[in-house]
Design an enzyme around this catalytic site. Structure first.
Site, PDB file in Angstrom:
ATOM      1  N   TYR A  62       4.892  17.451   4.339  1.00 51.60           N
ATOM      2  CA  TYR A  62       6.299  17.107   4.087  1.00 51.60           C
ATOM      3  C   TYR A  62       6.891  16.514   5.355  1.00 51.60           C
ATOM      4  O   TYR A  62       6.733  17.065   6.453  1.00 51.60           O
ATOM      5  CB  TYR A  62       7.089  18.362   3.691  1.00 51.60           C
ATOM      6  CG  TYR A  62       8.548  18.083   3.487  1.00 51.60           C
ATOM      7  CD1 TYR A  62       9.046  17.722   2.242  1.00 51.60           C
ATOM      8  CD2 TYR A  62       9.442  18.136   4.568  1.00 51.60           C
ATOM      9  CE1 TYR A  62      10.386  17.427   2.058  1.00 51.60           C
ATOM     10  CE2 TYR A  62      10.782  17.838   4.398  1.00 51.60           C
ATOM     11  CZ  TYR A  62      11.250  17.487   3.145  1.00 51.60           C
ATOM     12  OH  TYR A  62      12.574  17.185   2.972  1.00 51.60           O
ATOM     13  N   GLU A 103      13.026  10.746   2.923  1.00 47.49           N
ATOM     14  CA  GLU A 103      12.029  11.803   2.741  1.00 47.49           C
ATOM     15  C   GLU A 103      10.708  11.251   2.222  1.00 47.49           C
ATOM     16  O   GLU A 103      10.694  10.410   1.329  1.00 47.49           O
ATOM     17  CB  GLU A 103      12.586  12.830   1.747  1.00 47.49           C
ATOM     18  CG  GLU A 103      11.662  13.995   1.466  1.00 47.49           C
ATOM     19  CD  GLU A 103      12.209  14.882   0.354  1.00 47.49           C
ATOM     20  OE1 GLU A 103      12.856  15.902   0.665  1.00 47.49           O
ATOM     21  OE2 GLU A 103      12.004  14.561  -0.823  1.00 47.49           O
TER      22      GLU A 103
END
Ligand code: GDP
Ligand code: MN
Length: 383
Positions: free
Chosen positions: A108, A196
């Site tokens: 992530y 993101e």
């Protein structure tokens, strides 16, 4: 403004952030065969403004062309509910088709605006993929946070810290360093609130690949990004788009009391007060400081386009615009439109006495209120 995955990936490409090979984006109603599927394995992805598609059937792998076309056909037009859609179902109007990659690890990586630090914050976790929210809740220690000074960019020592904590293979250092720095640069350049990559994959052949993209940009900075401004706002409803075109700040809400207010602060206070009085606002609407008869008329028309509206509450503070002008505006506007729901008006400010008298003398059916609290209660009671 939120961007769809493929729009975000267009930006990634400009910043040398590696993405999967793409076969195209297909829209509902397009001819399926207009998309040429080369290769051996495909991933078909619903383009909706929500994460969690993987778990909700919005990300599918296909091993043959026939299977791929079947999946695309099924996906377009379907409704998708994920843990990020707040119980609502989103209709899939576009699908992205990419080459499927062999994924060895999922990481992530994101950059967000961090108000507490007055800076950007790089957030990463070695355990990326589909359950990042759960990880953040159950194992906050596994989430790495690094404040980034955007005027300096991401520094090498910060890249190193991140790199080692994520447990990467040394061979990936150069590639990762470039990617992380580019991500921060991109964040700054487009005035983003969030950029993101989840997951950032390490593929079977040992390369980094942004499998997903999520970008949210700051609406207030859109004026300096003509390319973003020209994009369709996928979240805006038809009424919101129309309001934007005529220069009215309008956001549709779930309630049934239409609100016309001047100034964003007063508009927010009005929504709260309506709620406190036991009602629910149908919209946020700010007519602005220099609202003219024309603008007030348009605002009424916009409010009434929402069929949920059962009463209209006008709460205007006469500052730049005086209350008598506003009252005349309201009278003129209601003559032009066919207002068949109760109208409650609260005026305050310069020349309020004259304004109230104009409303009183007019033949228009309305209720006046002396305070916001009284107005909100009358609006709620009227329905
Ligand atoms: P999200 O669930 O909406 O965040 O959608 P993602 O784009 O992140 O995809 C969800 C998951 O699908 C990823 O975490 C991957 O595990 C899987 N996935 C997506 N693309 C590929 C691919 O090319 N190959 C493989 N093996 N898995 C993929
Ligand atoms: Mn994802």
């Amino acid at each position: 403004m939120k961007l769809l995955e493929y729009e975000g990936k267009d930006i990634f490409e400009k910043y040398q952030i590696p993405i999967a090979k793409r076969f195209g984006v297909i829209k509902l109603g397009d001819n399926l065969k207009s998309i040429d599927l080369k290769g051996k394995q495909w991933v078909i992805k619903a383009q909706v403004l929500a994460g969690g598609r993987g778990k909700a059937g919005g990300v599918k792998l296909a091993k043959s062309k026939e299977e791929a076309y079947k999946i695309i056909e099924k996906m377009l037009g379907m409704e998708i509910k994920t843990h990020q859609t707040q119980g609502r179902a989103l209709k899939v109007k576009e699908a992205l088709i990419e080459e499927a990659n062999d994924i060895k690890r999922e990481i992530y990586l994101s950059v967000v605006l961090d108000r507490a630090h007055c800076s950007a914050m790089l957030i990463a976790s070695a355990e990326g993929g589909m359950s990042i929210e759960e990880l953040a809740k159950d194992h906050p220690e596994k989430i790495i946070k690094i404040p980034v000074d955007l005027s300096e960019g991401l520094q090498d020592f910060q890249v190193r810290e991140l790199f080692f904590r994520l447990g990467f293979d040394k061979k990936l250092y150069k590639e990762f360093s470039a990617l992380a720095k580019n991500l921060c640069r991109l964040f700054k350049d487009i005035d983003a609130n969030l950029v993101e990559i989840n997951p950032l994959a390490i593929t079977g052949d040992g390369k980094l690949l942004a499998i997903d993209s999520k970008i949210v940009t700051d609406d207030n900075a859109l004026f300096r990004h003509k390319d973003l401004q020209a994009k369709e706002d996928h979240e805006a409803s038809a009424i919101e788009k129309e309001a934007k075109e005529i220069g009215i700040n309008y956001i549709g809400l779930d309630g049934n009391i239409g609100c016309m207010v001047n100034g964003a602060g007063l508009a927010m206070a009005t929504l709260d007060t309506v709620k406190l009085a036991g009602g629910n606002a149908a919209n946020f609407l700010d007519v602005g400081g220099g609202a003219t008869v024309d603008q007030i008329t348009k605002a009424f028309q916009i409010i009434l386009k929402d069929k949920k509206v059962k009463a209209v509450l006008v709460n205007i503070f006469g500052g730049i615009m005086k209350c008598d002008d506003i009252a005349n505006g309201v009278v003129e506007a209601t003559k032009k439109i066919n207002l068949n729901v109760p109208l409650i008006v609260r005026l305050e400010g310069t020349r309020v006495k004259e304004g109230k008298q104009i409303l009183l003398d007019s033949s228009i059916k309305l209720e006046q209120a002396d305070s916001l609290w009284e107005a909100a209660q009358k609006a709620v009671k009227s329905i």
